[in-house]
Design a protein around this motif. Sequence first.
Motif, short mmCIF file in Angstrom:
data_model
loop_
_atom_site.label_atom_id
_atom_site.label_comp_id
_atom_site.label_asym_id
_atom_site.label_seq_id
_atom_site.Cartn_x
_atom_site.Cartn_y
_atom_site.Cartn_z
N CYS A 79 0.84 -1.20 0.00
CA CYS A 79 0.00 0.00 0.00
C CYS A 79 0.87 1.25 0.00
CB CYS A 79 -0.91 -0.01 1.23
SG CYS A 79 -1.87 1.50 1.40
N CYS A 82 0.19 3.51 3.40
CA CYS A 82 0.61 3.15 4.75
C CYS A 82 1.68 2.08 4.81
CB CYS A 82 -0.60 2.75 5.59
SG CYS A 82 -1.33 1.20 5.07
N CYS A 102 -5.99 -2.94 1.06
CA CYS A 102 -5.17 -2.72 2.25
C CYS A 102 -6.09 -2.77 3.46
CB CYS A 102 -4.46 -1.37 2.17
SG CYS A 102 -3.57 -1.00 3.70
N CYS A 105 -5.61 0.61 5.95
CA CYS A 105 -6.22 1.93 5.71
C CYS A 105 -7.47 1.83 4.83
CB CYS A 105 -5.20 2.89 5.10
SG CYS A 105 -4.74 2.49 3.42
ZN LIG Z 1 -2.90 1.23 3.40
#
Ligand SMILES: [Zn+2]
Length: 172
Positions: A79, A82, A102, A105
Amino acid sequence: MNDTIEIITCPACGKEMHKLYMQESGTSLDVCLDGCGGIFFDGQEIKHFDENSENIEELKKAVANRTFEKTDESKTRICPVCGNNMVKNHVSVKYEITIDECYNCGAKFFDHGELTKMRNQYATEEERRQDLLSSTYNETGAKIDALEMQHNINLVKRSKFLKLLDKIFLGY
Ligand SMILES: [Zn+2]
Ligand SMILES: [Zn+2]
């Protein structure tokens, strides 16, 4: 989670993604216009675009007449927001389209063409929900049938066992 403001790199091909402002929803999408054509959705952004009636004209225009690199869709992607590993998931019970999600997030990455494919799977969100419900029902129904069958077998075994006891103790 809000829109990412900074430029992010594409989780599939590593190129810088373009910000594409979507008028109707007032959100900015990250689109890999110089690389693979993938689309990155922050948080719950996808909600604005997953139904066929929702407007994606800006997106269609942006990807029209471009050719995109092929990517290895089986690779684990990271991702870009994050840094967590993204997880491959089917977008519906039809199992035709795999996207990267993900879990940290909530971001989702669609390879080129997958969004359109998904939007064409169901006419409305309600149809998607119905399909999910009926497939869940079928699966659970099969499990219940299996349990019931086992239960019946147990009943038969039990009655045979009781008859056996009768034979032994009462001499029937
Ligand atoms: Zn993420
Ligand atoms: Zn890309």
